[in-house]
Structures are given as structure tokens and as C-alpha cells.
Design a protein around this motif. Structure first.
Motif, PDB file in Angstrom:
ATOM      1  N   ASP A   3       0.837  -1.205   0.000  1.00 41.65           N
ATOM      2  CA  ASP A   3       0.000   0.000   0.000  1.00 41.65           C
ATOM      3  C   ASP A   3       0.874   1.257   0.000  1.00 41.65           C
ATOM      4  O   ASP A   3       0.582   2.232  -0.706  1.00 41.65           O
ATOM      5  N   VAL A   4       1.928   1.221   0.798  1.00 44.84           N
ATOM      6  CA  VAL A   4       2.866   2.352   0.826  1.00 44.84           C
ATOM      7  C   VAL A   4       3.500   2.540  -0.549  1.00 44.84           C
ATOM      8  O   VAL A   4       3.650   3.663  -1.052  1.00 44.84           O
ATOM      9  N   LEU A   5       3.876   1.436  -1.169  1.00 42.90           N
ATOM     10  CA  LEU A   5       4.490   1.482  -2.491  1.00 42.90           C
ATOM     11  C   LEU A   5       3.555   2.139  -3.511  1.00 42.90           C
ATOM     12  O   LEU A   5       3.985   2.956  -4.334  1.00 42.90           O
ATOM     13  N   LEU A   6       2.282   1.782  -3.451  1.00 42.05           N
ATOM     14  CA  LEU A   6       1.303   2.379  -4.366  1.00 42.05           C
ATOM     15  C   LEU A   6       1.185   3.882  -4.130  1.00 42.05           C
ATOM     16  O   LEU A   6       1.040   4.663  -5.085  1.00 42.05           O
ATOM     17  N   THR A  51       1.861   6.862  -6.835  1.00 40.78           N
ATOM     18  CA  THR A  51       0.817   7.811  -7.246  1.00 40.78           C
ATOM     19  C   THR A  51       0.917   9.161  -6.537  1.00 40.78           C
ATOM     20  O   THR A  51       0.039  10.009  -6.717  1.00 40.78           O
ATOM     21  N   ALA A  52       1.973   9.341  -5.738  1.00 39.67           N
ATOM     22  CA  ALA A  52       2.195  10.610  -5.014  1.00 39.67           C
ATOM     23  C   ALA A  52       0.985  10.980  -4.163  1.00 39.67           C
ATOM     24  O   ALA A  52       0.525  12.130  -4.159  1.00 39.67           O
ATOM     25  N   THR A  53       0.460  10.008  -3.434  1.00 42.93           N
ATOM     26  CA  THR A  53      -0.686  10.240  -2.554  1.00 42.93           C
ATOM     27  C   THR A  53      -0.316   9.839  -1.125  1.00 42.93           C
ATOM     28  O   THR A  53       0.764   9.312  -0.872  1.00 42.93           O
ATOM     29  N   GLU A  54      -1.234  10.085  -0.202  1.00 42.68           N
ATOM     30  CA  GLU A  54      -1.036   9.703   1.197  1.00 42.68           C
ATOM     31  C   GLU A  54      -1.969   8.554   1.553  1.00 42.68           C
ATOM     32  O   GLU A  54      -3.052   8.407   0.962  1.00 42.68           O
ATOM     33  N   LEU A  55      -1.574   7.767   2.529  1.00 43.66           N
ATOM     34  CA  LEU A  55      -2.392   6.630   2.950  1.00 43.66           C
ATOM     35  C   LEU A  55      -3.785   7.071   3.401  1.00 43.66           C
ATOM     36  O   LEU A  55      -4.773   6.337   3.219  1.00 43.66           O
ATOM     37  N   ALA A  56      -3.875   8.260   3.970  1.00 40.01           N
ATOM     38  CA  ALA A  56      -5.156   8.736   4.505  1.00 40.01           C
ATOM     39  C   ALA A  56      -6.098   9.260   3.424  1.00 40.01           C
ATOM     40  O   ALA A  56      -7.262   9.547   3.711  1.00 40.01           O
ATOM     41  N   PRO A 100      -8.770   9.154   0.882  1.00 43.64           N
ATOM     42  CA  PRO A 100      -9.792   8.158   0.533  1.00 43.64           C
ATOM     43  C   PRO A 100      -9.961   7.958  -0.965  1.00 43.64           C
ATOM     44  O   PRO A 100     -10.519   6.948  -1.405  1.00 43.64           O
ATOM     45  N   GLN A 101      -9.456   8.893  -1.772  1.00 41.40           N
ATOM     46  CA  GLN A 101      -9.620   8.808  -3.223  1.00 41.40           C
ATOM     47  C   GLN A 101      -8.433   8.151  -3.914  1.00 41.40           C
ATOM     48  O   GLN A 101      -8.452   7.972  -5.138  1.00 41.40           O
ATOM     49  N   ARG A 102      -7.433   7.798  -3.149  1.00 41.77           N
ATOM     50  CA  ARG A 102      -6.220   7.262  -3.786  1.00 41.77           C
ATOM     51  C   ARG A 102      -6.462   5.880  -4.408  1.00 41.77           C
ATOM     52  O   ARG A 102      -7.403   5.170  -4.037  1.00 41.77           O
ATOM     53  N   PHE A 103      -5.559   5.500  -5.320  1.00 41.46           N
ATOM     54  CA  PHE A 103      -5.614   4.161  -5.907  1.00 41.46           C
ATOM     55  C   PHE A 103      -5.130   3.141  -4.880  1.00 41.46           C
ATOM     56  O   PHE A 103      -4.085   3.313  -4.257  1.00 41.46           O
ATOM     57  N   LYS A 104      -5.908   2.090  -4.691  1.00 41.10           N
ATOM     58  CA  LYS A 104      -5.483   1.010  -3.802  1.00 41.10           C
ATOM     59  C   LYS A 104      -6.156  -0.283  -4.233  1.00 41.10           C
ATOM     60  O   LYS A 104      -7.154  -0.279  -4.961  1.00 41.10           O
ATOM     61  N   PHE A 105      -5.608  -1.406  -3.781  1.00 36.70           N
ATOM     62  CA  PHE A 105      -6.196  -2.698  -4.083  1.00 36.70           C
ATOM     63  C   PHE A 105      -7.435  -2.908  -3.212  1.00 36.70           C
ATOM     64  O   PHE A 105      -7.544  -2.341  -2.127  1.00 36.70           O
ATOM     65  N   ASP A 106      -8.327  -3.739  -3.708  1.00 36.95           N
ATOM     66  CA  ASP A 106      -9.619  -3.907  -3.041  1.00 36.95           C
ATOM     67  C   ASP A 106      -9.601  -4.911  -1.886  1.00 36.95           C
ATOM     68  O   ASP A 106     -10.622  -5.112  -1.228  1.00 36.95           O
ATOM     69  N   SER A 107      -8.474  -5.563  -1.672  1.00 42.76           N
ATOM     70  CA  SER A 107      -8.379  -6.496  -0.542  1.00 42.76           C
ATOM     71  C   SER A 107      -6.910  -6.734  -0.226  1.00 42.76           C
ATOM     72  O   SER A 107      -6.018  -6.232  -0.918  1.00 42.76           O
ATOM     73  N   ASP A 108      -6.666  -7.506   0.832  1.00 35.35           N
ATOM     74  CA  ASP A 108      -5.286  -7.840   1.207  1.00 35.35           C
ATOM     75  C   ASP A 108      -4.984  -9.300   0.865  1.00 35.35           C
ATOM     76  O   ASP A 108      -4.216  -9.974   1.549  1.00 35.35           O
ATOM     77  N   GLU A 109      -5.567  -9.786  -0.232  1.00 35.27           N
ATOM     78  CA  GLU A 109      -5.431 -11.189  -0.612  1.00 35.27           C
ATOM     79  C   GLU A 109      -4.482 -11.403  -1.792  1.00 35.27           C
ATOM     80  O   GLU A 109      -4.390 -12.510  -2.320  1.00 35.27           O
ATOM     81  N   PHE A 110      -3.762 -10.355  -2.211  1.00 35.06           N
ATOM     82  CA  PHE A 110      -2.923 -10.456  -3.403  1.00 35.06           C
ATOM     83  C   PHE A 110      -1.504 -10.913  -3.044  1.00 35.06           C
ATOM     84  O   PHE A 110      -0.525 -10.250  -3.367  1.00 35.06           O
ATOM     85  N   TYR A 111      -1.384 -12.040  -2.370  1.00 32.15           N
ATOM     86  CA  TYR A 111      -0.071 -12.510  -1.931  1.00 32.15           C
ATOM     87  C   TYR A 111       0.175 -13.944  -2.407  1.00 32.15           C
ATOM     88  O   TYR A 111      -0.705 -14.568  -3.016  1.00 32.15           O
ATOM     89  N   LEU A 112       1.362 -14.460  -2.128  1.00 34.49           N
ATOM     90  CA  LEU A 112       1.750 -15.793  -2.583  1.00 34.49           C
ATOM     91  C   LEU A 112       1.157 -16.827  -1.621  1.00 34.49           C
ATOM     92  O   LEU A 112       1.836 -17.320  -0.724  1.00 34.49           O
ATOM     93  N   LYS A 113      -0.096 -17.138  -1.824  1.00 39.77           N
ATOM     94  CA  LYS A 113      -0.807 -18.037  -0.907  1.00 39.77           C
ATOM     95  C   LYS A 113      -0.244 -19.454  -0.975  1.00 39.77           C
ATOM     96  O   LYS A 113       0.325 -19.874  -1.992  1.00 39.77           O
TER      97      LYS A 113
END
Length: 580
Positions: A219-222, A226-231, A233-246
């Protein structure tokens, strides 16, 4: 059962992928996965790193790419919104060596012919380079899923038929489920199409980071990207935390509603067997006079050079020369010396100031005789074996200095001589270093510029030009460690910085390195465009050398420019020609 990740991004999907190659392969091995793929966005930057890092892990490396497919002619240059709407993703894997070569060509031509915001291929290129490639229908941003989600089921079926016509039984329907609402019904429809049309489906996880706990770092990398802050609400982010090497168990649970999805990953992995040749020198073809070999011509030029360099060619000089020529011949590097002397002497003939030689190359009397260097290795008792050693099979490495104003002229000469498609500059990869990681983390977390600046000012200086890293900095700099131990903003910033430190950030161009190929470089290595239109390799200098390609450093040296200007001023104002 086991499972193989066939859609996985690494840190070479810059500022989008957070998986470090070594860690990713270790996790795959620990989970008992027999293979793992690399499918970075539109590039093959990490392929050699991934391929070589897999050795000894028990994990077979599968070479792939998540390409950008433009729905139209790749040569079109529409506006940004139109381009975005008409550009889709597509997962491609090399099944064999032919497929690997086609993936290299597809990636290269997407950059060289189709780059517009992204390196874009089109259906024409896809069909032209489809042999040996396995194609998965892709994620939610791919052509077929987009049609299904929009309700155009008939259009989706027509496209499925089109892909199958191009790829045959190497086309698979790709299922994903990250808990996003549209994915389950999409998977149901893809499986229905598969049953209807006799096409297998396969489960993937579109991995962008290695462990679930890494989602925060991603999330920090994104936000950095995109030159945005974590706080925000309009920033680009993934829709879940499931995008990992399961793990295989997690993937089996994910796809329990779509039987066969996991088993198909093993089938595809079995089909993928690529061997990338390493080490064997692939020197450009140097044209010699008719009836002469490379060795004959080199010997003739060296003998002439000795007569020019020495008033008396003594037995010691002859013995040294014959020894060097014998070593060069046994190692197969006659062509290398002919190529280097050719462009060095051309530069001198054009009045371009060339440096006297640097590094171990000055220890070669062959280099001296050919005019590559200007230091007499016999007179200065310099050792040849530091430069070229029969006990250490490695390409010679002669760095050549030129007047910085004319460096481009020499590269153009080489390009004209061997063909512009045989010559390219070499990529470099920029990483997020300690101070930059602190600045990025402070901004992403919403702290003031001053807070990040305060921490960078107490960051320890470079050691011999190198950043020792954040962990070492916390150990060696009491003031920085004290700020961290106090907690608060400093600790939050440093903890965040540690998560993204040393991840790949950007692609640049090596200041001096140029590669020259025997064949068009697209036959050997993936290519890209630089910011100013330069043709650049997608593999860095270490990869180029491992592939056996000829890399030469053409260095533009300002000192040579100053010397030449001074000579010209003295000649103009004093009428004196100074020999430097």
C-alpha cells in the motif's frame, strides 16, 4: 495437493510489486510448490534474476509477463482516457525456448512500436509471436473478463474463440478470487464457457507481495507511485489484502467452488520448460579481408603496431606478444580486440580525443600495439594476467574514455557499422535507498516535510560511496537510534521505510555501457525505449555479461574535453601544437 503460482509480480513491476525475488522463491519452496512464474507488468526486467535465483531451490522458474494488449493498432496514439479504456492485461507464459524468444520479441516490439503510456502489443503482434506461448485470459483488467462483467457474454465467447484459434490448447481461462464482489460470478461464467467450448480453466492469485502481512508495505508502495497519502480516501489502492503468494492449501480453499482450477496449474507448470543459455560469448561478426581468419588479421595488425610502437622489437617483446596472442586465440577473443581497435582508431582518425587506457587493459601489449591503449606494458612491467587470464574464462573488459562532446559520434559509428538493431544502451535499476525511503515514508504517512528532513539529516553518511542501509544506520548513529526509540512519528516513519527499502523504484540508462550483438539484439535480449527514444536493453549489465553479449563502456570524460580545448586555444593564440 500442490499448486503453482502462474500470475505473480515481483519488485520489477516497479512501485507496484513488493515481492523480492529471493524471498518469493524461498516461500514457494517452503510451501512445497514445484514451480513458480514471474509475470511483471509489461516488462521482462526480472527474468534473469528470477531464473538464476531459482537454481538450487527446487522451484522451477516459469518465465512470463503480464502484457498490455491494445484493442486496436498498437501504432495508434489516442488520448489518455481512450487509451486506458482500450488497453487490457493478458497473462503470457513461455512453454519452451521458442516461446521464450517470442516473449522477448513481443515485449520488445510492444516497447519499440507500441509504447504509449504503457508498452502495448495488439492482436496482430500476439498472433505473430504466439508459437510456444501459453496464454491465460487474464485478470479483471483483461479483455474477456471486461466483456463478461459488462454483460456482453456473446462478445466474450467470440473473443474466447479468437484466442483459442491463435493459441490452440495453450489457451486457458484464468480464474481469480480476492473477495471482490464481481469475481465469483465472473468465475462461474468463465467455467461455463470452458465447459461449453472445451477449454480448461486455471486458478491464479495475481500476487503482488509475498506474505499477507506485506499488504501494508505494498500500500505504501502504491502511494509512492501515485504521489498520494495513505489517509487519502480517493487514492488508488487494491480492493483487498489477498494479493499474496498463498499456500497450496489456501489456494485450494479459494477455488473449492471451481474444481480443477488448482490441478490445472500443475499441468501448465509441466508444460513450461525454458532453458536460457549462459556464458558462451556471442561476439559481433567482424569483417576481415577475404581469405584471412580473425586470428590472421589480428596477428597482422599487431605486428604492424609493434613496428610503429618500438624502434627495436626485441625478443622479449616478441615473446610477450606471442604469449598474449596465444591466450587470446585459445579463449576465442580475437574478434573482441579487432572490434575495439576498429572504433578506437576510427575515433582517433576523426580527431576525437581518446584516453590513454584505464584499468587492467593497460597490461596488454596487444592492446598497446593495436592503439587501444597508450601505455607500454613492457616498459612499465605491467601484468597481462590481471587483464586476461586463461584460468578465468571471462570476456575482456576494456573501458574507453572519449572527449565527452564526441562520445555520441563513436556510438553512432558502431551502430552504423554493425546495424542499429545490433546496438543498444544498457538499463540500470534504481532502488529505494535509506534516506529516500525515510522521505517517502514521511510523506505517505502524512507527516510534514520537516519531520522526514530531520531524520535524513541525522542519517549516517555514505561508506565508500555506499548506503549501508536503515538497519545499520539505526545501529551506528546514536542520534537516529534515539529518535527511533522515543517512538512517535520517528518510529512510525522508520518502520514504514524499512518495509520498502531497497525495492526497485525506477529504470534508467547506464552512463557508459553499450551492448553490440552478433544478430539483431531482439534475438538475444528484450529491449525497451528510454525517455528520449533510446533503444535500451531490459536486462542490466550483469545480465548482459551472463548471456555472453559484448558490453563495452564508452565513457565521456570531461577531462579529455578540457585538454582538447586547451590544446586548441594554445595552438590558436600561441601557434604551438602541444602533444599530449
Amino acid at each position: 495437493m500442490s499448486f503453482v503460482h502462474l500470475h505473480a509480480h515481483t519488485e520489477y513491476s516497479m512501485l507496484d510489486g513488493a515481492s523480492r525475488v529471493g524471498e518469493m522463491l524461498r516461500v514457494a519452496a517452503d510451501a512445497g510448490m514445484p514451480a513458480c512464474a514471474i509475470t511483471d507488468h509489461g516488462v521482462m526486467y526480472g527474468v534473469l534474476d528470477f531464473y538464476l535465483s531459482a537454481e538450487g531451490t527446487g522451484v522451477k522458474p516459469i518465465v512470463g509477463m503480464e502484457g498490455y494488449l491494445f484493442l486496436g493498432d498498437r501504432r495508434e496514439r489516442p488520448g489518455q482516457r481512450d487509451n486506458s479504456e482500450r488497453t487490457c492485461h493478458l497473462t503470457l507464459l513461455a512453454a519452451d525456448n521458442t516461446g521464450y524468444k517470442n516473449l522477448v520479441k513481443l515485449s520488445s516490439r510492444a516497447w519499440l512500436e507500441g509504447h504509449h503510456y504503457h508498452p502495448r502489443s495488439d492482436h496482430e503482434l500476439l498472433a505473430e509471436h504466439s508459437e510456444g506461448l501459453i496464454c491465460l485470459s487474464g485478470c479483471l483488467s483483461a479483455e474477456i473478463p471486461k466483456l463478461i462483467v459488462s454483460g456482453d457474454l456473446a462478445g466474450a465467447r467470440r473473443k474466447v474463440a479468437g484466442y483459442r484459434e491463435v493459441f490452440g490448447d495453450r489457451f486457458y481461462l484464468e480464474l481469480q478470487d480476492h473477495g471482490i464482489d464481481v469475481q465469483a460470478p465472473l468465475n462461474d461464467e468463465l467455467v461455463a464457457i470452458g465447459k461449453e467450448m472445451g477449454i480448461s480453466w486455471v486458478g491464479t492469485n495475481d500476487s503482488h507481495y509475498t506474505q499477507k502481512a506485506d499488504s501494508g508495505a505494498h500500500d505504501v508502495l502504491l502511494c509512492i507511485n501515485t504521489a498520494t497519502e495513505l489517509a487519502d480516501p480517493q487514492r488508488f489502492k487494491f480492493d483487498s489484502d489477498e494479493f499474496y503468494l498463498k499456500t497450496p492449501e489456501e489456494m485450494a480453499e479459494t477455488f473449492r467452488g471451481w474444481p480443477g482450477a488448482c490441478e490445472t496449474t500443475l499441468e501448465i507448470a509441466d508444460r513450461c520448460n525454458v532453458t536460457i543459455s549462459m556464458g558462451e560469448p556471442v561476439l559481433p561478426r567482424y569483417e576481415v579481408p577475404e581469405g584471412k581468419s580473425l586470428g590472421d588479421h589480428l596477428h597482422q595488425l599487431v605486428v604492424k603496431g609493434l613496428d610503429r610502437r618500438y624502434d627495436d622489437v626485441t625478443p622479449v617483446i616478441k615473446e610477450r606478444t606471442n604469449y598474449e596472442l596465444d591466450v587470446i586465440s585459445k579463449m576465442g577473443f580475437e574478434g573482441y580486440f579487432l572490434i575495439v581497435q576498429d572504433f578506437v582508431n576510427w575515433a582517433k582518425d576523426q580527431g576525437i580525443r581518446v584516453g590513454p587506457g584505464r584499468g587492467s587493459a593497460a597490461g596488454s601489449i596487444v592492446s598497446y600495439a593495436l592503439g587501444i591503449t597508450e601505455l607500454d606494458p613492457v616498459g612499465y612491467d605491467l601484468m597481462f594476467e590481471r587483464f586476461l587470464n586463461p584460468e578465468r574464462i571471462a570476456m575482456p573488459d576494456i573501458d574507453i574514455d572519449f572527449d565527452e562532446r564526441r562520445r555520441g559520434d563513436v556510438i553512432r559509428y558502431v551502430s552504423d557499422k554493425y546495424g542499429s538493431d545490433h546496438v543498444a544502451q544498457i538499463i540500470t535499476y534504481g532502488t529505494i535507498k535509506g534516506k529516500q525511503a525515510i522521505r517517502d515514508a514521511a510523506r505517505v504517512l502524512g507527516f510534514s516535510y520537516g519531520e522526514g528532513d530531520r531524520l535524513t539529516k541525522i542519517y549516517p553518511p555514505l561508506i565508500q560511496g555506499r548506503d549501508a542501509g536503515l538497519a545499520r544506520a539505526l545501529e551506528s548513529a546514536p542520534e537516529l537510534r534515539g529518535a527511533y526509540e522515543e517512538g512517535g512519528a520517528a518510529k512510525e516513519i522508520m518502520d514504514t521505510a524499512l518495509k520498502v527499502e531497497n525495492l526497485k523504484r525506477s529504470a534508467g540508462i547506464h552512463a557508459a555501457g553499450v551492448v553490440i550483438g552478433r544478430n539483431p539484439l531482439i534475438e538475444h535480449v528484450p529491449l525497451k525505449r528510454g525517455e528520449h527514444g533510446e533503444v535500451v536493453t531490459q536486462f542490466d549489465m550483469n545480465g548482459i555479461e551472463k548471456l555472453g553479449l559484448l558490453k563495452i563502456d564508452f565513457l565521456g570524460l570531461r577531462n579529455l574535453t578540457v585538454i582538447e580545448l586547451a590544446r586548441n586555444y594554445v595552438a590558436k593564440n600561441q601557434g604551438i601544437e602541444v602533444d599530449v
